[in-house]
Write an enzyme that holds these catalytic residues in place. Structure first.
Site, PDB file in Angstrom:
ATOM      1  N   ARG A  64       0.843  -1.188   0.000  1.00 46.92           N
ATOM      2  CA  ARG A  64       0.000   0.000   0.000  1.00 46.92           C
ATOM      3  C   ARG A  64       0.881   1.241   0.000  1.00 46.92           C
ATOM      4  O   ARG A  64       1.523   1.567   1.004  1.00 46.92           O
ATOM      5  CB  ARG A  64      -0.950  -0.007   1.204  1.00 46.92           C
ATOM      6  CG  ARG A  64      -2.017  -1.084   1.114  1.00 46.92           C
ATOM      7  CD  ARG A  64      -2.857  -0.913  -0.121  1.00 46.92           C
ATOM      8  NE  ARG A  64      -4.081  -1.688  -0.078  1.00 46.92           N
ATOM      9  CZ  ARG A  64      -4.974  -1.671  -1.044  1.00 46.92           C
ATOM     10  NH1 ARG A  64      -4.767  -0.939  -2.119  1.00 46.92           N
ATOM     11  NH2 ARG A  64      -6.068  -2.392  -0.946  1.00 46.92           N
ATOM     12  N   PRO A 114     -15.156   9.713   7.480  1.00 45.23           N
ATOM     13  CA  PRO A 114     -16.145  10.756   7.220  1.00 45.23           C
ATOM     14  C   PRO A 114     -15.698  12.181   7.538  1.00 45.23           C
ATOM     15  O   PRO A 114     -16.396  13.121   7.184  1.00 45.23           O
ATOM     16  CB  PRO A 114     -17.339  10.354   8.097  1.00 45.23           C
ATOM     17  CG  PRO A 114     -16.759   9.495   9.166  1.00 45.23           C
ATOM     18  CD  PRO A 114     -15.582   8.799   8.544  1.00 45.23           C
ATOM     19  N   GLU A 138      -4.332  -6.356 -13.881  1.00 46.60           N
ATOM     20  CA  GLU A 138      -3.004  -6.209 -14.463  1.00 46.60           C
ATOM     21  C   GLU A 138      -2.058  -5.326 -13.638  1.00 46.60           C
ATOM     22  O   GLU A 138      -0.862  -5.553 -13.594  1.00 46.60           O
ATOM     23  CB  GLU A 138      -3.233  -5.649 -15.874  1.00 46.60           C
ATOM     24  CG  GLU A 138      -2.081  -5.200 -16.641  1.00 46.60           C
ATOM     25  CD  GLU A 138      -2.522  -4.737 -18.027  1.00 46.60           C
ATOM     26  OE1 GLU A 138      -2.208  -3.573 -18.348  1.00 46.60           O
ATOM     27  OE2 GLU A 138      -3.128  -5.519 -18.772  1.00 46.60           O
TER      28      GLU A 138
END
Length: 181
Positions: A64, A114, A138
Site C-alpha cells: 500500500r 467521514p 493487471e
C-alpha cells in the site's frame, strides 16, 4: 436544516483522478462564520470476509503506497459507476484470491473516513466458499494468505493487519464465535 449543518457556499474541484475527486468547499458554519473543507469524493467500495471449509480467513498481502509497506487485508475493490455492490464483491473475491462464493451476506456498510471522505464501504460475508481462478488486475500485485482467527489477531497486534475494513470484519467474526460457545 440541522442546527449543526454546514451550508456549502461554493465548491471547487481541485483534482480529478481515476479513483477520487478532491474538492475544496467554502462553508457557512452554524455560528455564522465561514471555513473551508477539503473533501475526497469516492465512488464507494466493497470488501469480502471469506472463510474456507478448513476455517481459514482468506486475506491478501498487498503493498500500500500511502503506507509505504505491505499489509494483510480482506479482498476489496472499488465500485464502478452504477455497479451492484454484491456483484462487485463476488468479482473482487475471485480476482484477488481465486475463491468463489455461492452467496453473500451483507454484514455492514460504513464510511471509511467521514471527516474528509465520502467513501462508503460495503462489507460482505462469503457463503459457500470454493476455489476458483486467481486473476488479479493487471496493475494489482497480491498474494493470497489464509489464517485462523487467532493468527489474524496476532497479525493485528503486530501491525500487519491495520486497515479498518479488516479489523471490523475480524471483530465481527470473533463476536460470532464467542456467542456460539
Amino acid at each position: 436544516m440541522s442546527r449543526l449543518e454546514e451550508k456549502t457556499i461554493q465548491s471547487h474541484t481541485i483534482f480529478e483522478g481515476r479513483v477520487i475527486r478532491v474538492e475544496l468547499d467554502e462553508v457557512g458554519l452554524p455560528n455564522g462564520k465561514t471555513s473551508t473543507r477539503e473533501l475526497v469524493r469516492h465512488p464507494g467500495a466493497v470488501s469480502v470476509l471469506a472463510v474456507t471449509e478448513k476455517g481459514k480467513i482468506v486475506l491478501v498481502r498487498q503493498y500500500r503506497k500511502p503506507l509505504e509497506k505491505e499489509i494483510l487485508e480482506l479482498p476489496a475493490g472499488k465500485l464502478e459507476p452504477g455497479e451492484n455492490p454484491a456483484e462487485c464483491a463476488l468479482r473482487e473475491l475471485e480476482e484477488e484470491t481465486g475463491y468463489r462464493a455461492e452467496a453473500l451476506r451483507h454484514l455492514v456498510s460504513f464510511y471509511t473516513s467521514p471527516g474528509f471522505a465520502d467513501e462508503l464501504l460495503h462489507l460482505y460475508e462469503a457463503q459457500g466458499v470454493s476455489e476458483g481462478t486467481f486473476q488479479p488486475d493487471e496493475d494489482e500485485f497480491v498474494e493470497r494468505v489464509e489464517l485462523t482467527l487467532e493468527e489474524a489477531f496476532e497479525r493485528m497486534e503486530s501491525g500487519e493487519i491495520c486497515d479498518a475494513k479488516t479489523v471490523t470484519a475480524l471483530y465481527i467474526l470473533q463476536g460470532r464465535e464467542q456467542s456460539t460457545r
